[in-house]
Write an enzyme that holds these catalytic residues in place. Structure first.
Site, PDB file in Angstrom:
ATOM      1  N   GLN A  74      -0.082  25.928  23.538  1.00  0.00           N
ATOM      2  CA  GLN A  74       0.803  27.120  24.024  1.00  0.00           C
ATOM      3  C   GLN A  74       1.645  26.422  24.964  1.00  0.00           C
ATOM      4  OE1 GLN A  74      -3.230  28.477  26.120  1.00  0.00           O
ATOM      5  NE2 GLN A  74      -2.829  30.568  24.479  1.00  0.00           N
ATOM      6  N   ARG A 101      -9.128  27.454  18.410  1.00  0.00           N
ATOM      7  CA  ARG A 101      -9.780  28.342  17.985  1.00  0.00           C
ATOM      8  C   ARG A 101      -9.977  28.480  16.748  1.00  0.00           C
ATOM      9  NH1 ARG A 101      -5.572  32.760  21.631  1.00  0.00           N
ATOM     10  NH2 ARG A 101      -6.001  31.115  23.100  1.00  0.00           N
ATOM     11  N   ASP A 113       1.916  27.298  28.259  1.00  0.00           N
ATOM     12  CA  ASP A 113       1.205  28.352  28.570  1.00  0.00           C
ATOM     13  C   ASP A 113       1.843  27.872  30.396  1.00  0.00           C
ATOM     14  OD1 ASP A 113      -0.725  29.839  29.482  1.00  0.00           O
ATOM     15  OD2 ASP A 113      -2.368  28.741  28.989  1.00  0.00           O
TER      16      ASP A 113
END
Length: 646
Positions: A382, A364, A384
């Site tokens: 992450q 990002r 995730d």
RNA sequence: GCCGGUGUAGCUCAGUUGGCCAGAGCAGCUGAUUUGUAAUCAGCUGGUCGGGGGUUCGAAUCCCUCCACCGGCUCCA
């Protein structure tokens, strides 16, 4: 007479017009000396305000949050007074008390304030404080107030938003400020003050507005408390993960690679791998399946998910191929990929819940001023997972995820976290995708699941993700800054956008609900906060090297090597300090380098086939056989790694 | 991105009225020492003073610019 009820339930009568200070004095001299602020029926009043109605009274001292608030709020007035003294043209705006201290936002016009100016401001503040000026509230009419601040657009704006008749000024000494109240009896309570830093801050927190100069400060009723506070700050800096991470060779940054792109050194990578394996084990038990997806994805994937519209401008720019018009993006999120995995084959209700987990690295483009060690970076991994379930499975699944997060936090000894329910901003719904109906369902699911789990939560509006509300687990770093680690999110929207479906027992197609979740949040941020929590002294199961063997002299290197191999067979990570240094030096270095166990080996140990055990920070633990020592280590490791009972 | 600050060896830091080949401690390397619970001794290596440009006879030091980092603000999928 008025009746005042005290927190302990006692009711006493006082003449009308008695002040809170006089009430305190009627109880004890000590309280009269220490009372900083008061409230009647939970409404803050000045200690000097004559009381005219009966009610519940509370008297606050430094030991109460309210007392500190009055103290720091009053200090902000003195700061403003000092600033006005040196910069008569500076325009004051707002100056509240905060968690630790206070600030004042000031428009200095063409002048600038820098660190060099702090001492003179501090000195002047103390001088003003010594005047023992009382804080005096008075009501003013709106016209009068606007007139007073005719040349201050900020105060004018504040006043015009207030209702006539509710506007109050506070006077102390020759200084006047717009203020709603809650002050110390007088300025002399402030005995020590420190201006901590200056920073830019946008007027009303909006970056479209002018940037003001925010002056941060802190003050205390005793000089020694300031010294203590500053020492505490110094201590905290020693736990800073950026400093320790470098010293302990866990990770590094390189200007040549780029800003905000951390690289894990061998020791850090190994530590992270242990964390990942720990979570994988628990997740396996909880019915998750590991998946792997690529680091880039076709732009259309993110257009579909809504990420492109929302964050496209703030992402790394599109990656192009030799093909005309073909665009890829570095993945900013794993969920779109996982949605595609869901769609890899037709799903039946019997497949649900489907729990797909991935240590997915995402990129990002964070604003440069926002980057911060490992806690805010541009490339991170992450932990995730996406849980696809039927609507009636949602709450149960959500609660299971809470259990998993709590297990992780417990194992790593994160006791002081805040569970934050992050909901939509009711004022500005345009920031979010999806229908009100879906949002209501999702928000209700989170609130209910958290309540049923008995979690103490704090609700924050406007903190939701654009596709759904979240339950965030916030933990503070060494300098008391709060970071989001674990997060659990309910999402009705992406399943719609990706047209996810499953065939129900009724032979009809239905839409699943998604839970996004990451117990660590990101590996980078989690490790950062972990470092600061333990000050670099990791739990034994995580630490890079568990044991350092210290041969008394070169003659014992053979013995040390055999010992090292023995420990390796027991999965104990050991290294040998083979330098030709004295034992004292080796011990000192081992202590400084935070090795949990030191094993001194020399003549005696070779003879008895033992080791002399020394624990970091604790000292000599005496002689152990090899086996006893291996047991000692493994017992401690196992004790701190209780399995997940999900 | 914005405001303010910082940038000298791997680390911690000296070094400004601009002036000898830019210093120290620790770390590292070499040698001596063969050591018993928080620093053995000696020698050596190591820096285009964040990068670039400028002012000057002369710049780590003054100016401009870019970069990175630090503290905040805004942002945070």
């Amino acid at each position: 007479m008025i009746q005042l009820q005290f927190p302990d339930g006692n009711v006493r009568e006082y003449p009308v017009g008695t002040t809170a200070f006089e009430v305190a004095a009627s109880i004890s001299q000590g309280l009269a000396r220490n009372v900083l602020s008061a409230s009647i029926d939970d409404v803050t009043v000045e200690v000097s305000t004559p009381l005219t109605t009966s009610g519940k009274i509370r008297l606050f001292t430094w030991d109460d949050e309210e007392g500190k608030r009055a103290f720091w709020h009053s200090s902000a007035h003195i700061l403003a007074q000092a600033i006005t003294h040196f910069y008569p043209n500076a325009k004051l705006t707002i100056g509240p008390a905060i968690e630790s201290g206070f600030y004042y936002d000031v428009d200095f016009g063409d002048a600038t304030l820098s660190e060099k100016d702090f001492p003179k401001i501090e000195k002047q503040m103390l001088e003003f404080a010594r005047e023992k000026a009382t804080f005096q509230m008075r009501s003013v009419s709106k016209t009068e107030a606007l007139d007073f601040y005719a040349d201050n657009v900020y105060k004018t704006e504040l006043i015009s938003n207030l209702e006539d008749g509710t506007i109050t000024f506070c006077d102390h000494s020759n200084f006047t400020d717009l203020c709603r109240g809650g002050h110390l009896p007088n300025t002399s309570f402030v005995k020590a003050v420190k201006i901590l830093n200056v920073a830019g801050a946008y007027w009303r927190g909006d970056e479209k507005n002018k940037q003001l100069t925010r002056v941060y400060g802190i003050s205390f009723p005793k000089a020694s408390m300031l010294t203590e506070y500053l020492e505490l700050l110094e201590e905290a800096k020693k736990r800073d993960h950026r400093k320790l991470g470098k010293e302990m060779e866990l990770f590094t940054f390189s200007q040549n690679v780029g800003q905000g792109l951390p690289m894990w050194l061998p020791k850090g990578a190994a530590l992270r791998e242990r964390l990942e394996n720990f979570l994988k084990k628990a997740q396996k038990k909880a019915g998750y399946q590991q998946v792997i997806t690529p680091h880039i994805g076709n732009k259309s994937l993110y257009v579909c998910s809504g990420h492109y519209e929302k964050y496209g401008k703030d992402s790394f720019q599109a990656i192009n191929t030799p093909e005309e018009g073909e665009e890829y993006l570095l993945k900013p999120m794993n969920c779109p990929h996982h949605c595609e995995l869901y769609k890899a084959k037709p799903r039946s209700y019997k497949d649900l819940p489907l729990r797909l987990a991935e240590f997915g690295t995402v990129y990002r483009y964070e604003q440069s001023g926002e980057l911060h060690g490992l806690t805010r970076v541009r490339g991170f991994t992450q932990d995730d997972a996406h849980l696809f379930c039927m609507p009636d499975q949602l709450k149960d699944e959500f609660k299971k995820v809470i259990d998993l997060v709590l297990y992780i936090f417990k194992t790593l000894d994160f006791q002081n976290f805040t569970a934050q329910v992050s909901l939509r901003d009711p004022e500005n719904k345009t920031k979010y995708i999806g229908s009100d109906e879906n949002w209501d369902k999702a928000e209700r699911a989170i609130i209910e699941a958290a309540a049923e789990k008995g979690l103490q939560t704090k609700v924050e509006y406007g903190e939701a993700a654009f596709y759904g509300p979240k339950l965030d687990f916030m933990v503070r770093d060494a300098l008391n800054r709060s970071w989001q680690l674990g997060t659990i999110q309910v999402d009705y929207n992406l399943p719609e956008r990706f047209e996810l479906e499953y065939k129900g027992s009724d032979n009809q197609m239905h839409r699943p609900v998604m839970i996004h979740r990451a117990p660590f949040g990101s590996m980078e941020r989690f490790v950062a906060v972990l470092i600061e929590h333990c000050g670099g002294n990791f739990p034994l199961w995580l630490t890079p090297e568990q044991v350092i063997i210290l041969p008394v002299s070169e003659k014992f290197h053979d013995y040390a090597n055999k010992l090292s191999q023995y420990l390796e067979n027991y999965d104990i990570r050991a290294l040998i300090d083979e330098r030709s240094e004295k034992v004292g030096k080796k011990i000192r270095d081992a202590e400084v380098n935070k090795y949990p166990f030191m094993l001194v080996v020399g003549e005696k140990e070779v003879e008895s086939q033992t080791v002399s055990v020394r624990r970091h920070g604790k000292g000599d633990l005496g002689t152990h056989t090899w086996e006893a020592f291996a047991d000692l280590v493994n017992t401690e490791v196992n004790a701190s790694l209780a399995p997940f009972e999900g």
